[in-house]
Design a protein around this motif. Structure first.
Motif, PDB file in Angstrom:
ATOM      1  N   THR A 238      -8.383  27.145  -3.158  1.00 58.37           N
ATOM      2  CA  THR A 238      -7.438  26.026  -3.117  1.00 58.37           C
ATOM      3  C   THR A 238      -7.143  25.491  -4.510  1.00 58.37           C
ATOM      4  O   THR A 238      -8.071  25.174  -5.255  1.00 58.37           O
ATOM      5  CB  THR A 238      -8.037  24.860  -2.287  1.00 58.37           C
ATOM      6  OG1 THR A 238      -8.464  25.364  -1.025  1.00 58.37           O
ATOM      7  CG2 THR A 238      -7.018  23.737  -2.101  1.00 58.37           C
ATOM      8  N   ALA A 239      -5.879  25.393  -4.853  1.00 56.56           N
ATOM      9  CA  ALA A 239      -5.462  24.654  -6.044  1.00 56.56           C
ATOM     10  C   ALA A 239      -5.075  23.263  -5.560  1.00 56.56           C
ATOM     11  O   ALA A 239      -4.059  23.101  -4.890  1.00 56.56           O
ATOM     12  CB  ALA A 239      -4.284  25.348  -6.726  1.00 56.56           C
ATOM     13  N   GLY A 240      -5.903  22.282  -5.866  1.00 56.78           N
ATOM     14  CA  GLY A 240      -5.700  20.932  -5.334  1.00 56.78           C
ATOM     15  C   GLY A 240      -5.112  19.962  -6.336  1.00 56.78           C
ATOM     16  O   GLY A 240      -4.535  18.950  -5.970  1.00 56.78           O
ATOM     17  N   GLN A 241      -5.263  20.288  -7.620  1.00 52.73           N
ATOM     18  CA  GLN A 241      -4.752  19.420  -8.686  1.00 52.73           C
ATOM     19  C   GLN A 241      -3.902  20.259  -9.620  1.00 52.73           C
ATOM     20  O   GLN A 241      -4.238  21.422  -9.884  1.00 52.73           O
ATOM     21  CB  GLN A 241      -5.916  18.821  -9.489  1.00 52.73           C
ATOM     22  CG  GLN A 241      -6.852  17.976  -8.656  1.00 52.73           C
ATOM     23  CD  GLN A 241      -8.041  17.453  -9.449  1.00 52.73           C
ATOM     24  OE1 GLN A 241      -8.546  18.143 -10.324  1.00 52.73           O
ATOM     25  NE2 GLN A 241      -8.483  16.252  -9.128  1.00 52.73           N
ATOM     26  N   LEU A 242      -2.818  19.686 -10.136  1.00 47.24           N
ATOM     27  CA  LEU A 242      -1.978  20.395 -11.097  1.00 47.24           C
ATOM     28  C   LEU A 242      -1.297  19.378 -12.017  1.00 47.24           C
ATOM     29  O   LEU A 242      -0.756  18.381 -11.548  1.00 47.24           O
ATOM     30  CB  LEU A 242      -0.928  21.259 -10.386  1.00 47.24           C
ATOM     31  CG  LEU A 242      -0.107  22.187 -11.291  1.00 47.24           C
ATOM     32  CD1 LEU A 242       0.280  23.472 -10.559  1.00 47.24           C
ATOM     33  CD2 LEU A 242       1.158  21.523 -11.823  1.00 47.24           C
TER      34      LEU A 242
ATOM     35  N   SER B  80      -6.606  23.138 -10.809  1.00 44.85           N
ATOM     36  CA  SER B  80      -7.984  23.342 -10.358  1.00 44.85           C
ATOM     37  C   SER B  80      -8.044  24.420  -9.293  1.00 44.85           C
ATOM     38  O   SER B  80      -7.080  24.668  -8.576  1.00 44.85           O
ATOM     39  CB  SER B  80      -8.527  22.041  -9.770  1.00 44.85           C
ATOM     40  OG  SER B  80      -7.776  21.670  -8.621  1.00 44.85           O
TER      41      SER B  80
ATOM     42  N   ASP C 264     -10.752  25.484  -6.173  1.00 42.76           N
ATOM     43  CA  ASP C 264     -11.976  25.312  -5.374  1.00 42.76           C
ATOM     44  C   ASP C 264     -12.102  26.597  -4.560  1.00 42.76           C
ATOM     45  O   ASP C 264     -11.303  26.867  -3.671  1.00 42.76           O
ATOM     46  CB  ASP C 264     -11.807  24.083  -4.473  1.00 42.76           C
ATOM     47  CG  ASP C 264     -13.002  23.850  -3.551  1.00 42.76           C
ATOM     48  OD1 ASP C 264     -13.679  24.827  -3.176  1.00 42.76           O
ATOM     49  OD2 ASP C 264     -13.241  22.691  -3.181  1.00 42.76           O
TER      50      ASP C 264
END
Lengths: 416, 416
Positions: free
Chosen positions: B268-272, B289, B291
């Motif tokens: 998972t890319a949760g922040q950009l 990020s 996860d």
């Protein structure tokens, strides 16, 4: 390829004038700031007017503040050929964006004068008012006025100090009530041609000093909004997700592919926001911008339609809701074959490859397409930089572009 | 599949106790907040202690504040079977995350008591201190202490008011100097089993009330940093770009593909974040990020290696510089075959499909793997929600899970 072999313009004089004009509004850091209707812009116009007089031109300023230097012709009533650009700048800009086109045109007309050239049609150099839009958040004020496209709403736009365009005009000695006098009628202008730095890297990447512009791309600005479902990044298997960022990434991939496959379009996602934004949370919401351009409106619309179609499919497959909103949509301005042909021939006569390329950035010519055939000549930009103190085009490249402009103007002013 | 047919536990009693415990720390909006070492947590432990006594258990609290209720066995010195979970919550959490495992275990032991069951091994219910980590930004305090993995650094962590774990313990009547007394020695615990809500949608999507957990995924958290070149979105052709966001989108596509192809991993890319962030400027810099989790460390490492390999190729091809940084890397905790087999048999004996699934979220059992065989039983979560007032598992599903726990504990406490 040597551009100097057949050069008739005076490269040293051009370079000196570019340097002299660049001193007006220059900061210690090297950046140039000349906003419209300021004392810096006024000083720049006065300097250019003095050059115009040295070139034997008759100088006037129209109701929009456009500075015009005219060279008469064998046939006084003939429609005039216009050549120009602007002398205003962005904040902390460079030395070449605008001045090259104005001083190049002055140089071309001074060369005609010195060589005793007579033309069928008059030629005018125009320094358009406020091309950049750095003061009032909208630009091309002078060219809009010339085309009769400057509205009362435009004149009401305010700068960051609350000064409107109309007020700034008055403070500068212009009467906004008479702005209509700047408008030229169709048939009174034979063609418009502008010399400008490329602001990109195409010429540099091909090792060419000069290019002929095929058209000015029109930007379509859109906002994409993707709504999926925020969920736990650990407990939600890949096949049960509605990940808005993963969907956006897939859509951005299609934007890139669809723009690239045309060979001419450019598509850019420049802004992106997401929520919730936790490292272990699947993004439930993403919005991003698309700046899509092409010089052919049909091509641009086709790319846009393909992107929309593919985005809809991708999002539907992922259970992500897709919304799109148009923020701006300007038509592209194709360059006329009249000017393109003249410029290509001028390249060949100057010993240059008649390479053609599109303009991705906007220019004054966009507003003149309803008035007359338009065209542009580009000069290589170092590293593609502009709107930046590091903006640079070499003396040789500026001279080569001005030589092409000179020969193009000769053809336009004297051709059949 | 009816879970009630063979149910021996008391579903009404369990549901009543879940409801009663949920009132402690409940806000008007329905959310539950019981942070560690607060009066709400204390009240919750006291209520659970009263249930433990009703179930005939011997109640104590260890040096870490873990609440323990013990049921003696035929062989007093035999290693104990532990069953438990936690009664602390996140801020504004739900009624089931934690309490189900504690009250389900109490219910299972009370059922044994009422049915006069005797077992070879003692069975203990444990309500671990601070599983969630909502107060001190790190959790599983009680299970770390049980495993001997709670360090002085952990005890120095502070909450938002600057109160350290050690200070909070002292205020709660515990002595952090004696925390080591909470540690259990290897060999003293036969197995640990935890009943918990799934916090995901796998059981719901398969229409199953209960599942047997194969392991607890370990998260690897990484930060990707992509550096391309900011440039004009209009004047830079697609093939001359070094677009950091387009590169990031391509990398995110590979993350999704590589995680999905395993069937077990989640990525998972949760922040950009990006810059410069202008609608007409190609992004020069993007960080995002990742996860990445799997219950099999080799599989996770393999997915990570593939992602890294593909990201490096994609970025190199695009002239984008790639940096990666590890933010956290926890090993997964596989569930033991001892507990899994017992739980699968318990499902079958209860008339349920012995469906197995992984835990994507972390649980106390992660810290107990060095101490004893561990295992978990999951109960279906409505819409996969947790850490949310809308978190819900039906009375029937809670009863079904508790019945499976009861039978699993019988097997573990009395099996060979």
């Amino acid at each position: 390829m040597p551009a100097s072999s057949a050069t008739q313009i005076d490269a040293d004089r051009l370079w000196y004038r570019l340097s002299e004009l660049a001193e007006i509004g220059k900061s210690e850091g090297g950046g140039v700031t000349r906003l419209s209707f300021t004392k810096e812009e006024r000083a720049a116009k006065e300097l250019v007017a003095s050059y115009m007089r040295e070139a034997g031109l008759r100088v006037r300023e129209d109701a929009a503040g456009n500075l015009i230097g005219r060279r008469e012709a064998r046939v006084e009533e003939a429609p005039a050929v216009l050549a120009g650009s602007h002398v205003d700048s962005v904040r902390n800009g460079g030395d070449f964006d605008g001045p090259l086109g104005v001083l190049g045109a002055v140089e071309a007309l001074q060369t005609m004068d010195e060589r005793g050239v007579q033309t069928q049609r008059p030629v005018e150099v125009v320094a358009f008012t406020d091309e950049e839009g750095a003061r009032f958040s909208f630009g091309m004020i002078g060219s809009r006025a010339t085309a009769g496209a400057l509205t009362p709403e435009h004149l009401a736009n305010e700068d960051e100090n609350g000064v409107s365009v109309a007020e700034a005009m008055r403070a500068s000695g212009l009467d906004p009530e008479h702005i209509g006098e700047a408008t030229r009628v169709r048939g009174s202008v034979y063609a418009y041609v502008e010399l400008h730095i490329e602001q990109g890297r195409i010429l540099e990447s091909r090792d060419l000093p000069v290019g002929v512009v095929t058209g000015i791309a029109g930007p379509a600005w859109l906002k994409f909004t993707l709504t999926g479902e925020a969920a736990h990044a650990g407990t939600t298997p890949m096949n049960l997700r509605r990940d808005a960022l993963a969907a956006a990434a897939a859509v951005m991939g299609r934007i890139e592919r669809e723009a690239a496959r045309t060979g001419t379009s450019v598509g850019t996602a420049g802004q992106l926001d997401l929520s919730p934004g936790g490292i272990n949370i699947i993004p439930g919401h993403v919005s991003f911008s698309l700046d899509l351009r092409d010089i052919d409106e049909d091509v641009r619309n086709d790319v846009e339609a393909r992107i929309m179609h593919e985005a809809a499919l991708l999002c539907e497959k992922r259970g992500v809701e897709l919304g799109t909103k148009t923020l701006q949509r300007l038509p592209p301005a194709p360059c006329s074959s009249l000017v393109r042909n003249a410029a290509r021939e001028a390249c060949e006569a100057s010993g240059l490859v008649p390479f053609e390329l599109a303009s991705g950035a906007g220019h004054d010519g966009m507003h003149l397409t309803e008035l007359c055939p338009i065209g542009m000549i580009f000069v290589r930009s170092k590293d593609g930089l502009s709107h930046n103190p590091a903006e640079y085009s070499s003396k040789e490249d500026c001279a080569a572009g001005t030589e092409v402009l000179y020969r193009t103007l000769l053809e336009l002013a004297d051709g059949d």
